[in-house]
Motif scaffolding. Structure first.
Motif, PDB file in Angstrom:
ATOM      1  N   ALA A   1     -25.728 -17.494 -21.789  1.00  0.00           N
ATOM      2  CA  ALA A   1     -24.777 -17.330 -20.685  1.00  0.00           C
ATOM      3  C   ALA A   1     -23.452 -16.792 -21.199  1.00  0.00           C
ATOM      4  O   ALA A   1     -22.809 -15.956 -20.547  1.00  0.00           O
TER       5      ALA A   1
ATOM      6  N   THR B   1     -26.544 -14.725 -15.116  1.00  0.00           N
ATOM      7  CA  THR B   1     -25.505 -15.548 -15.737  1.00  0.00           C
ATOM      8  C   THR B   1     -25.484 -16.939 -15.120  1.00  0.00           C
ATOM      9  O   THR B   1     -25.408 -17.952 -15.839  1.00  0.00           O
TER      10      THR B   1
ATOM     11  N   ARG C   1     -28.391 -18.961 -16.336  1.00  0.00           N
ATOM     12  CA  ARG C   1     -28.244 -19.448 -17.703  1.00  0.00           C
ATOM     13  C   ARG C   1     -27.222 -20.577 -17.794  1.00  0.00           C
ATOM     14  O   ARG C   1     -27.377 -21.489 -18.616  1.00  0.00           O
TER      15      ARG C   1
END
Length: 404
Positions: A144, A277, A280
């Motif tokens: 991330a 993103t 994650r």
């Protein structure tokens, strides 16, 4: 009573922060280079085909050095290799604007790609060690950070593109990269890489302290273990195929097949990247609740359904929704696959899985292009769904072997 690991908790926390910074720096530097590719193309006077061949230098450099980096990590330690590679990455990103021909650009991109591939193996290997010691599935949080760094690098690059030449922009990335490496690298070099207890270390007296990187190297992995490493590498390949395909073809699909405006078409990959993103960032909690196999199977299935919607939807907004679902599904497949390969075979396992994953990213865009010529772009994009479903099937079929 359960014996605690003797590595101080504050050292592990500082180690996690330092590794997170390096993941973010990697995404930041790489995205900063990517947004200046059009300007570099104009500067070198390269044709589209010549530029494409030059850009293969990044991938070629990465693939060539990944396996070598696994050996270097075993010999010198993942922390030292990470810091050295971060310095090389920061220095090499300033080279492309200094070239004035496609062959020269390809040559410097080989160097940049070598640094990029090497640091990915090094800090993923270091992260695998930390995950094993903490005994928490935090690998997605590192990836991330890479995604967030990439979004920041791309955003900053877009802002300065109109006022700064590529030379000054990428030189600025070099300065930032060296400064960040000096700060985070200092922490990384002060902490000895901990190694989690092996499965044979079940007794309290055997688990009283972590093994350090200076200990003798483990015996070569048996054939069954190597087979499992390749299996997880194939999952990484299926995931990276989708990432590469959407990066290069999502905007074209929205604009040409669904009549979206160029501005809306550009949002397609942003939706995918943002969803990945978010996926994650929530990956650790998801892994703690579902476990690795269910996360892989569920993620692959979700991505397959999302990509079918994204490829075959009759409207722009439905396609954008499909891209977001795909991003959420694919988000944790690559981190889990790399972490599992690293737990099985150390840095060499990370190198194998990363190399196969990079191969998937290389394969995706041209494969989509060929299939689009033979059939249509929407039909070609369904191959992303097929490979995501394949990743889910591989995870399900190898569940017992991986658990053993």
């Amino acid at each position: 009573m359960r014996t605690r690991i003797t590595v101080p908790d504050n050292s592990l926390t500082r180690l996690r922060i330092a590794l997170t910074v390096f993941f973010a720096l990697d995404g930041f530097v790489f995205a900063g280079w990517v947004v200046r590719i059009p300007a570099i193309k104009e500067q070198t006077g390269a044709s589209a085909s010549a530029l494409g061949l030059a850009l293969l230098g990044v991938s070629a450099g990465a693939v060539i050095t990944m396996m070598l980096t696994g050996r270097l990590c075993r010999r010198y330690g993942t922390h030292r290799v990470t810091v050295v590679c971060a310095v090389l990455l920061s220095l090499s990103v300033a080279l492309p604007p200094l070239t004035h021909s496609a062959p020269a650009l390809g040559a410097v991109l080989l160097v940049f790609g070598a640094a990029y591939g090497s640091i990915n193996v090094a800090f993923n290997s270091a992260a695998v060690d930390l995950v094993g010691v903490l005994r928490r599935p935090i690998m997605p949080s590192f990836h991330a950070a890479f995604s967030l760094g990439g979004m920041l690098g791309a955003g900053l690059g877009g802002l300065v593109a109109g006022g700064l030449s590529p030379t000054w922009h990428l030189f600025g990335l070099t300065v930032i990269g060296l400064l960040v490496t000096a700060v985070a690298g200092r922490t990384l070099l002060r902490i000895e890489p901990p190694t989690p207890p092996t499965p044979t270390q079940d007794k309290p007296e055997q688990r009283s302290a972590p093994h350090l990187s200076g200990n003798p190297a483990p015996a070569p992995a048996p054939p069954r273990t190597r087979g499992l490493v390749v299996t997880f590498g194939l999952i990484a390949l299926c995931t990276a195929y989708g990432e590469g395909a959407l990066a290069d073809w999502s905007a074209l699909h929205l604009e040409h097949d669904l009549d979206a405006t160029p501005g809306v078409a550009a949002v397609g990959y942003s939706c995918f990247a943002l969803a990945m993103t978010i996926g994650r960032l929530t990956g650790t909690r998801l892994l703690e609740r579902l476990g690795q196999t269910r996360t892989l199977v569920g993620g692959g299935t979700t991505a397959a359904l999302g990509m079918l919607l994204g490829a075959l939807a009759p409207s722009v907004w439905a396609a954008l929704l499909g891209f977001m679902i795909t991003g959420l599904g694919l988000a944790n497949l690559f981190p889990v696959a790399v972490e599992r390969a690293g737990r099985l075979a150390g840095p060499d396992g990370v190198a194998i899985a990363s190399t196969l994953g990079y191969g998937g990213m290389l394969l995706g865009p041209p494969a989509i292009g060929f299939m689009a010529d033979w059939f249509s772009l929407p039909a070609a994009l369904t191959s992303v769904a097929l490979l995501a479903a394949t990743a889910a099937a591989i995870a399900a079929l190898t569940r017992r072997a991986a658990a053993g």
